[in-house]
Scaffold this motif. Structure first.
Motif, PDB file in Angstrom:
ATOM      1  N   ALA A  59      46.289  44.565  19.873  1.00 24.12           N
ATOM      2  CA  ALA A  59      45.738  45.348  20.989  1.00 24.12           C
ATOM      3  C   ALA A  59      44.742  44.522  21.783  1.00 24.12           C
ATOM      4  O   ALA A  59      44.729  44.557  23.015  1.00 24.12           O
ATOM      5  N   VAL A  60      43.897  43.771  21.094  1.00 21.54           N
ATOM      6  CA  VAL A  60      42.916  42.934  21.802  1.00 21.54           C
ATOM      7  C   VAL A  60      43.640  41.868  22.624  1.00 21.54           C
ATOM      8  O   VAL A  60      43.312  41.628  23.795  1.00 21.54           O
ATOM      9  N   ALA A  61      44.637  41.233  22.019  1.00 19.95           N
ATOM     10  CA  ALA A  61      45.379  40.187  22.730  1.00 19.95           C
ATOM     11  C   ALA A  61      46.153  40.764  23.906  1.00 19.95           C
ATOM     12  O   ALA A  61      46.309  40.107  24.945  1.00 19.95           O
ATOM     13  N   ARG A  62      46.634  41.980  23.765  1.00 22.80           N
ATOM     14  CA  ARG A  62      47.369  42.624  24.863  1.00 22.80           C
ATOM     15  C   ARG A  62      46.422  42.887  26.040  1.00 22.80           C
ATOM     16  O   ARG A  62      46.742  42.580  27.190  1.00 22.80           O
ATOM     17  N   VAL A  63      45.263  43.444  25.749  1.00 18.59           N
ATOM     18  CA  VAL A  63      44.289  43.705  26.816  1.00 18.59           C
ATOM     19  C   VAL A  63      43.865  42.396  27.481  1.00 18.59           C
ATOM     20  O   VAL A  63      43.763  42.306  28.711  1.00 18.59           O
ATOM     21  N   ALA A  64      43.634  41.370  26.670  1.00 17.54           N
ATOM     22  CA  ALA A  64      43.217  40.076  27.230  1.00 17.54           C
ATOM     23  C   ALA A  64      44.282  39.534  28.171  1.00 17.54           C
ATOM     24  O   ALA A  64      43.964  38.993  29.245  1.00 17.54           O
ATOM     25  N   GLY A  65      45.549  39.680  27.800  1.00 15.50           N
ATOM     26  CA  GLY A  65      46.633  39.190  28.654  1.00 15.50           C
ATOM     27  C   GLY A  65      46.713  39.951  29.968  1.00 15.50           C
ATOM     28  O   GLY A  65      46.872  39.358  31.041  1.00 15.50           O
ATOM     29  N   ILE A  66      46.578  41.267  29.894  1.00 20.71           N
ATOM     30  CA  ILE A  66      46.643  42.080  31.114  1.00 20.71           C
ATOM     31  C   ILE A  66      45.479  41.728  32.044  1.00 20.71           C
ATOM     32  O   ILE A  66      45.656  41.550  33.254  1.00 20.71           O
ATOM     33  N   MET A  67      44.286  41.615  31.482  1.00 24.00           N
ATOM     34  CA  MET A  67      43.124  41.302  32.317  1.00 24.00           C
ATOM     35  C   MET A  67      43.221  39.888  32.893  1.00 24.00           C
ATOM     36  O   MET A  67      42.794  39.644  34.029  1.00 24.00           O
ATOM     37  N   ALA A  68      43.777  38.959  32.138  1.00 29.25           N
ATOM     38  CA  ALA A  68      43.928  37.589  32.626  1.00 29.25           C
ATOM     39  C   ALA A  68      44.914  37.527  33.785  1.00 29.25           C
ATOM     40  O   ALA A  68      44.730  36.758  34.733  1.00 29.25           O
ATOM     41  N   ALA A  69      45.966  38.351  33.718  1.00 25.80           N
ATOM     42  CA  ALA A  69      46.926  38.364  34.833  1.00 25.80           C
ATOM     43  C   ALA A  69      46.204  38.649  36.146  1.00 25.80           C
ATOM     44  O   ALA A  69      46.507  38.059  37.186  1.00 25.80           O
ATOM     45  N   LYS A  70      45.214  39.531  36.080  1.00 21.23           N
ATOM     46  CA  LYS A  70      44.475  39.898  37.299  1.00 21.23           C
ATOM     47  C   LYS A  70      43.499  38.805  37.741  1.00 21.23           C
ATOM     48  O   LYS A  70      42.999  38.845  38.858  1.00 21.23           O
ATOM     49  N   GLN A  71      43.197  37.842  36.857  1.00 23.95           N
ATOM     50  CA  GLN A  71      42.287  36.753  37.209  1.00 23.95           C
ATOM     51  C   GLN A  71      43.020  35.468  37.581  1.00 23.95           C
ATOM     52  O   GLN A  71      42.385  34.428  37.800  1.00 23.95           O
ATOM     53  N   THR A  72      44.352  35.525  37.652  1.00 25.02           N
ATOM     54  CA  THR A  72      45.124  34.298  37.846  1.00 25.02           C
ATOM     55  C   THR A  72      44.681  33.495  39.066  1.00 25.02           C
ATOM     56  O   THR A  72      44.459  32.288  38.982  1.00 25.02           O
ATOM     57  N   MET A 114      53.048  32.651  37.953  1.00 23.70           N
ATOM     58  CA  MET A 114      51.770  32.171  37.414  1.00 23.70           C
ATOM     59  C   MET A 114      51.012  33.290  36.700  1.00 23.70           C
ATOM     60  O   MET A 114      50.360  33.060  35.684  1.00 23.70           O
ATOM     61  N   GLU A 115      51.120  34.507  37.232  1.00 21.21           N
ATOM     62  CA  GLU A 115      50.454  35.642  36.597  1.00 21.21           C
ATOM     63  C   GLU A 115      51.066  35.915  35.217  1.00 21.21           C
ATOM     64  O   GLU A 115      50.340  36.185  34.246  1.00 21.21           O
ATOM     65  N   ALA A 116      52.396  35.852  35.143  1.00 18.39           N
ATOM     66  CA  ALA A 116      53.057  36.098  33.862  1.00 18.39           C
ATOM     67  C   ALA A 116      52.717  35.004  32.849  1.00 18.39           C
ATOM     68  O   ALA A 116      52.467  35.277  31.672  1.00 18.39           O
ATOM     69  N   LEU A 117      52.694  33.744  33.311  1.00 19.65           N
ATOM     70  CA  LEU A 117      52.345  32.627  32.422  1.00 19.65           C
ATOM     71  C   LEU A 117      50.880  32.711  31.973  1.00 19.65           C
ATOM     72  O   LEU A 117      50.558  32.420  30.816  1.00 19.65           O
ATOM     73  N   THR A 118      50.003  33.077  32.898  1.00 26.95           N
ATOM     74  CA  THR A 118      48.587  33.163  32.552  1.00 26.95           C
ATOM     75  C   THR A 118      48.349  34.283  31.542  1.00 26.95           C
ATOM     76  O   THR A 118      47.590  34.123  30.576  1.00 26.95           O
ATOM     77  N   SER A 123      46.799  35.640  26.240  1.00 33.49           N
ATOM     78  CA  SER A 123      47.087  36.501  25.097  1.00 33.49           C
ATOM     79  C   SER A 123      47.244  35.661  23.830  1.00 33.49           C
ATOM     80  O   SER A 123      46.705  36.012  22.766  1.00 33.49           O
ATOM     81  N   ALA A 124      47.923  34.533  23.953  1.00 35.20           N
ATOM     82  CA  ALA A 124      48.104  33.647  22.794  1.00 35.20           C
ATOM     83  C   ALA A 124      46.773  33.018  22.368  1.00 35.20           C
ATOM     84  O   ALA A 124      46.466  32.916  21.174  1.00 35.20           O
ATOM     85  N   LEU A 125      45.963  32.610  23.326  1.00 30.85           N
ATOM     86  CA  LEU A 125      44.656  32.045  22.997  1.00 30.85           C
ATOM     87  C   LEU A 125      43.785  33.088  22.285  1.00 30.85           C
ATOM     88  O   LEU A 125      43.027  32.761  21.371  1.00 30.85           O
ATOM     89  N   THR A 126      43.902  34.339  22.700  1.00 28.75           N
ATOM     90  CA  THR A 126      43.121  35.406  22.063  1.00 28.75           C
ATOM     91  C   THR A 126      43.561  35.609  20.614  1.00 28.75           C
ATOM     92  O   THR A 126      42.720  35.781  19.720  1.00 28.75           O
ATOM     93  N   LEU A 127      44.868  35.571  20.385  1.00 30.88           N
ATOM     94  CA  LEU A 127      45.343  35.666  18.996  1.00 30.88           C
ATOM     95  C   LEU A 127      44.811  34.480  18.186  1.00 30.88           C
ATOM     96  O   LEU A 127      44.365  34.636  17.044  1.00 30.88           O
ATOM     97  N   TYR A 128      44.855  33.298  18.781  1.00 31.90           N
ATOM     98  CA  TYR A 128      44.310  32.136  18.069  1.00 31.90           C
ATOM     99  C   TYR A 128      42.842  32.359  17.730  1.00 31.90           C
ATOM    100  O   TYR A 128      42.395  32.080  16.613  1.00 31.90           O
ATOM    101  N   ASP A 129      42.087  32.884  18.689  1.00 39.13           N
ATOM    102  CA  ASP A 129      40.657  33.134  18.455  1.00 39.13           C
ATOM    103  C   ASP A 129      40.455  34.062  17.261  1.00 39.13           C
ATOM    104  O   ASP A 129      39.483  33.936  16.526  1.00 39.13           O
ATOM    105  N   MET A 130      41.379  35.000  17.081  1.00 43.46           N
ATOM    106  CA  MET A 130      41.218  35.982  16.010  1.00 43.46           C
ATOM    107  C   MET A 130      41.689  35.476  14.653  1.00 43.46           C
ATOM    108  O   MET A 130      41.359  36.073  13.630  1.00 43.46           O
ATOM    109  N   ILE A 131      42.473  34.401  14.640  1.00 39.79           N
ATOM    110  CA  ILE A 131      42.933  33.874  13.352  1.00 39.79           C
ATOM    111  C   ILE A 131      42.337  32.510  13.042  1.00 39.79           C
ATOM    112  O   ILE A 131      42.540  31.990  11.944  1.00 39.79           O
TER     113      ILE A 131
END
Lengths: 159, 159, 159, 159, 159, 159
Positions: A59-72, A114-118, A123-131
Motif C-alpha cells: 500500500a505504501v509503495a502504491r501510494v508512492a508510485g501514484i504520487m510520483a506520477a504527479k511529480q514527473t 515518463m509518468e508511467a516509468l516514474t 514504487s520500486a524504490l519505496t519497496l526497497y526502502d522498506m526491505i
C-alpha cells in the motif's frame, strides 16, 4: 538513424530545451510501464506475511508510485506538465521478486510514458526502502515501457 | 530471518510509520549506487555525438540526478529528511548502454542509500526521456546500492 | 496577555518574518496532535469493510499524513524547516467517526507541533477525499495539539 | 448505501488508485469550504490590533491558503491535478474565533472540493502557527464543504 | 585568478556536482541581499495606497520571499539544503521603485547567500506579478549580495 | 491610471486573491524575458574555458531555468498554474556579462510572462551560484519581459 526520427529534445546547436508541443493535438493517451524488484525468498515471505493482515508494504509503495506520477514533470527536466486523469499501480509477487505494473492516462498533447516509468521506479524504490534493513543487496531491474496508445506516433507494445 | 534484523518500517500491528531515529548517532555517511540504461548502439552514437560539442544529454541527466537526491524524502514516503553534503553523478558510456554511478554524502542519523538510488534512477529516467523519440524500447536495469559506509551497521560493499 | 508571552512571528512594525531561532538550544522534541473526521455510520461500515482485507483507506491516509509532516515548512509560511526523526499516524475508528492521532519527533531548535497538526489535517483530508463520493457532508473537527515535550517552554499536555 | 453511490477510489480488490476521469466532461466548477479557528478573546484582540495597521496575520494566512490550493494534488494522494482558475480566502473575525471561507474555481473534469478544503485547512493552520506562542490550546473545527456547483453530480449546498 | 580561489562546483573534467562540504565547520552564518523593482510613480502611488489600509501587496511579496528562501536548494541545482533559522524581507518604497532587502540566518556548513538572493528575487517577481497589469514594462535590477558573515571565508560587505 | 487598467490581483477591500480567469479564452501565448549577470572578465574567461569542452556551467543554468519555469505557480503566490508547452533558455556571453533570454509557450487562459521571468531569474541565480566562489560581488540586472503575444491584451514588445 534506424527509424528516421530525431532526438527532439536537442536543438541544432545541441543545447537542451523543452520542445515546443504547442501545435500537437490533444488526444487521449495511455501508457503502461513496469519495474521488477529482486530480493530473497525469505524477504518476500516477510512482505507477504506483513501484507496479508494489513497490506501496508504494498500500500505504501502504491501510494508512492501514484504520487510520483504527479511529480514527473518536476523530476524530469525536459518533461512537459500534463493533466493526469488516472493512475493504477499493480503488484505481482513472485517467489523472490515483486513486479510492479503501472498505467497512466491523460488527455493531452504529449504521451505519459515518463509518468508511467516514474511511478514504477518510485514504487520500486519505496519497496526497497522498506526491505533494505533485511536485504540491502536487493536490485531493481527491467524498468521499461510496456505499451502506449494515443498521439501521432500511434499505438505501440513491447514485443 | 537470515541475518537476524527486522523490517524496521513496520510496527507490531503492521502499519507503516517513519521509524524513530532520534537516538541514532550523527555520523558521516556515504553511499554509492548505480543504474544502467540499455539502448541501441546507434542511439549511443547519437548521444556521444551530441555530447562532444555541448555535453548536454549527460549534463541534463546529471543535474536531474543531483536535484532528485535532494527530493528523496519527498518521494519515498518513509524516508527521513537528511542534510545532504555532497552528490556526484558519473556516466560510463559503453557500446549500447550508459552506466550511471552516484555517490551521496551526509553527516546525519540515517544512511543515504535511498538518496544515491533515487539520484541514479532519476538520472536514468532523464536519459530515457531524451532518447525515447529514437528508442522507445530502451530499458533501465541494475539499480542497486554499490557500497555504503558510516552508521551502526558499518561498511558494506556489493560483492 | 494571559501568560506574558508575545506573538513572536510579528515584528515591532507588524510585518511578518520567520523568527530568528539561531540561538535556541538543540533538544529532543516530541509533539502529538489529532483530528477527527465525522461521517455516517454506513460510511464507517464501508471503510471498515474495505479496510479489513486490504487496509487501503487508512493506509493511504497514513502515508499522506507522514508525507505531509515532511512538507510542513513548505506549506506554513513562517515555519522553520526541521530534521524530522520520526512520525506515527494512528487511527481509532468509532461508530460514525475516525480519530487520527499523530506523533512527530525531532532533535532541533523548534518544536514540532505544526508538523503533528499538519500530518493530522492532511490525513483527515485524505480520508475525506476517499469518502466524499458517498458522504460529501463529512466534517473534520478537533484539530489540536494534544501534548508536547522538549524546548525552553517545557512539557505541556491538553488538560 | 444510502445514496446508491460507490467509493470510487477503491478497486474491486480494495487497492487504492487514482480513478480514471478521462471520460468525464470538462465543465466549470466551483467549490466553497470553511474552517474555524477557536482561540481566546485576548488573542483575537491581538490579532485584530496587529491586523489593523498592517494586515499581516490574516495576509500571511490568506497567501498560505491560496498557495496550498495549488498544492492539493501533491498532498492528497488520489487527488487529480486541476488547472485552478481562481481562489479567494476570506476571514470573519468573531469574539474568540476566526472563520475562514475559501472559494476555488476551475474548468476541468473533477470538482475542486479538495482544493477548497485544503486552502481552508492550511490557512487555519497558518493562523494557529502565528498565535501558538500565546495560545497553544487553540483548536480548529468545522472543516467542511459549504457548496459546490458544476459536474455530473450537480449543485450542492450544505443545508 | 584575481583572488586565488577556484570554481568549486566544477570537477577536474568540468562536470557539475554538488561539492562535498562534509568536512566544513558548522558555524552561525548570516547573509543579506537585495533586489530593486523599477516601475512608474503612478504605480508606486497605487501600491502605497493599496498598502496603507491592508498591507497586502508588500505582505504577499514578503511571504513569497520567505517561502522561496526555504525552496532554494530545490531551485538552484548545486545548492546544499540548509536548516534556515531566520528570514526577514524588508521593503523601502521610493518614488518609482521598491527596494527589497532580505536577511537569512542558519547554523550550518555553507553560507546562505543563495537563500538571501532567492528570497529577494522571488519577492521582486511577486511584486512584478501584482503590478504587471498596469506596468508590464517594470524591471528588476541590482540583485546582489550585500553582506555575509560566518564560515571559513570570513565576513564580507559590498563596498 | 495612465492606461486605464486596474491592479487585477487586488479586491475592492485590498485583500489579495488569485483572480478568476475562468471566463478568459484559451489561446496560444508566448512570452520572452531576460536577465543579465554582470561579473569580471576573468570569471567569464573561466566560464567560457569550462564551457567549451563540457558545456556544464551554462548547461546547469539552462536546466535550472527550464525546471523553474514549471515551478512558477508554486513560487509566485497569485500566479495561475499553466500547461507549459515549450521552454528555451539561451545565453549570450559577453566580455564581462552573460545575457539570458528565455521563451515560454502555452495554450491557456493567462500569459506566461511570469514563467519566462522566473526561468530567467533562476537561471541567473544558478550562474551566480557557480561563480560566487570567485566573484561574490557579481550582480544580476535587467530582469524584464521582452515581448509577449496572445491573449486579450494583444501583442507587446519592449520598445
Amino acid at each position: 538513424m534506424a527509424d528516421g526520427r530525431e532526438l527532439t529534445h536537442v536543438t541544432a546547436d545541441g543545447s537542451a530545451h523543452m520542445v515546443d508541443v504547442t501545435d500537437k493535438a490533444v488526444t487521449r493517451r495511455v501508457a503502461s510501464a513496469q519495474a521488477v524488484l529482486h530480493t530473497r525468498a525469505d524477504v518476500i515471505a516477510l512482505l507477504v506475511a506483513g501484507e496479508l493482515p494489513k497490506g501496508e508494504p504494498l500500500a505504501v509503495a502504491r501510494v508512492a508510485g501514484i504520487m510520483a506520477a504527479k511529480q514527473t514533470s518536476a523530476l524530469i527536466p525536459l518533461c512537459h506538465p500534463l493533466p493526469i486523469s488516472g493512475v493504477t499501480v499493480e503488484f505481482t509477487v513472485d517467489e523472490s521478486s515483486v513486479r510492479i505494473v503501472t498505467t497512466v492516462k491523460t488527455t493531452g498533447v504529449t504521451g505519459v510514458e515518463m509518468e508511467a516509468l516514474t511511478a514504477a521506479s518510485v514504487s520500486a524504490l519505496t519497496l526497497y526502502d522498506m526491505i533494505k534493513a533485511v536485504d540491502r543487496g536487493a536490485r531493481i531491474t527491467d524498468i521499461e515501457v510496456l505499451s502506449k496508445s494515443g498521439g501521432a506516433s500511434g499505438d505501440w507494445s513491447r514485443s
